[in-house]
Design an enzyme around this catalytic site. Structure first.
Site, PDB file in Angstrom:
ATOM      1  CD  GLN A 199     -20.566  -3.432 -17.772  1.00 27.61           C
ATOM      2  OE1 GLN A 199     -21.385  -3.214 -17.816  1.00 27.61           O
ATOM      3  NE2 GLN A 199     -19.537  -3.840 -18.891  1.00 27.61           N
ATOM      4  CB  ALA A 240     -28.821  -0.267 -19.023  1.00 23.24           C
ATOM      5  CG  HIS A 241     -24.251  -0.838 -17.928  1.00 26.36           C
ATOM      6  ND1 HIS A 241     -22.430  -1.152 -18.494  1.00 26.36           N
ATOM      7  CD2 HIS A 241     -24.327   0.360 -18.573  1.00 26.36           C
ATOM      8  CE1 HIS A 241     -22.958   0.198 -19.861  1.00 26.36           C
ATOM      9  NE2 HIS A 241     -23.442   0.778 -19.508  1.00 26.36           N
ATOM     10  CG  ASN A 242     -23.261   1.604 -14.421  1.00 28.75           C
ATOM     11  OD1 ASN A 242     -22.587   1.087 -14.370  1.00 28.75           O
ATOM     12  ND2 ASN A 242     -23.029   1.363 -12.806  1.00 28.75           N
TER      13      ASN A 242
END
Length: 351
Positions: A199, A240-242
């Site tokens: 990431q 979560a991511h993004n």
């Protein structure tokens, strides 16, 4: 609640309230209507609590004109009682003071920039090229990763972990056990296992954000995970991511937001809501507790999906019926076709 003491006259001026009663009466804390003593302040903003006013022993009560005639003691009359309560609560904050400077046990990289007015508590760790702004307070055990930035007057409670390159704005509050910038859940399937997708983004948090305890916000896979200004996030939330969260939104406990979802400005998300990834939610959308959000929306609104509480026997019967809905729908369509055919036949016979 601490050593703070204020007169009712001082509180009335602070709240821009109309004082009815003794301006010299001293207040040193806040309590609810049922338990408040003569040295404590209380408030009421719901009719259901009016029953307690007659026997309330509070030193004063914050209330609106709607309740003013129902209480005979000292009172501070305001237009918005809940807002007034929020403001006065700041006066009696009992959090232990943290003096400016670094505790001897803190470990601070030589390349880190720490403002002289910042307070660094015991056993804190600050990584290489990190930047700590003016008036920042890091309570014991906080870990700040390399190249992370903490804006002015932000407060991190004990044992917060801020990973590398995370950027937190000014006037934020982050509660204990929260982790900012952990890896997003990214893996490529390979035969017999998984290949980790590293990431490479970060987490960007705006100004005036408060994040509850034991919340986890993942760093972006390529771009950044972004939390807008004035967002409030409760305990035990996973972002979560993004993910992008618009300014002024509020997220209650046990919410999960999957990767690359975008939540608009001014949204409210009640407890235990689950939001699917890669969807966009419009500004001013509001979700009831337990809602499963599987698709985005383009217009503001109020949404719910979880069934309301019911007697367990009724719930069991309804659960069985739910599994029968498809068959029931098919039978209803067949009956409708038969009825249409019968009506058409009767019409033909009459003609």
């Amino acid at each position: 609640m601490g050593n703070i003491e204020k007169s009712l006259g001082e509180l009335a001026e602070y709240l821009d309230a109309e004082l009815v009663g003794d301006a010299n009466h001293r207040i040193n804390g806040i309590a609810d209507l049922q338990t408040a003593s003569a040295s404590e302040l209380s408030f009421i903003n719901q009719e259901s609590y009016a029953q307690y006013l007659a026997e309330c022993e509070s030193g004063a009560v914050i209330l609106s004109d709607d309740f003013a005639d129902k209480y005979n003691g000292n009172k501070l009359i305001v237009s918005n009682t809940y807002l007034a309560y929020a403001k006065v609560s700041a006066l009696f904050e009992s959090l232990s003071a943290l003096p400016a400077g670094a505790h001897p046990s803190a470990v601070i990289a030589t390349s880190a920039e720490v403002h002289p007015s910042a307070a660094i508590g015991a056993n804190c760790v600050i990584g290489e090229n990190a930047r700590i702004g003016a008036g920042v307070k890091l309570y014991s055990g906080v870990s700040i990763g390399d190249r992370a930035t903490i804006g002015d007057n932000t407060l991190l409670h004990p044992n917060v972990v801020v990973y590398h390159s995370v950027c937190i704005g000014s006037n934020c509050i982050i509660h204990s056990g929260t982790v900012l910038g952990s890896d997003g859940f990214g893996f490529a399937p390979v035969r017999g296992g998984w290949e980790k997708i590293h990431q490479l983004g970060a987490v960007i948090i705006g100004d005036n954000v408060e994040i509850g305890s034991n919340t986890s916000i993942d760093r972006g896979a390529l771009g950044n995970t972004v939390i807008g200004d004035n967002v409030i996030i409760d305990n035990l939330v996973h972002i979560a991511h993004n993910v992008k969260i618009g300014k002024g939104s509020a997220i209650a406990g046990c919410v999960g937001i999957a990767g690359s979802a975008t939540l608009g400005e001014g949204c409210t998300v009640a407890g235990a809501v689950a939001i699917n990834g890669h969807i966009t939610i419009a500004n001013n959308s509001h979700f009831h507790g337990g809602t499963i959000v599987t698709k985005g929306n383009t217009e503001p609104g109020v949404f719910a999906s979880a069934p309301p509480q019911q007697d367990v026997k009724k719930w069991r019967r309804n659960s069985v019926r739910y599994t029968q809905l498809d068959d029931m729908s098919s039978r209803i369509r067949q009956l409708e076709k038969q009825l249409q055919a019968l009506l058409a036949q009767n019409s033909a016979d009459k003609s």
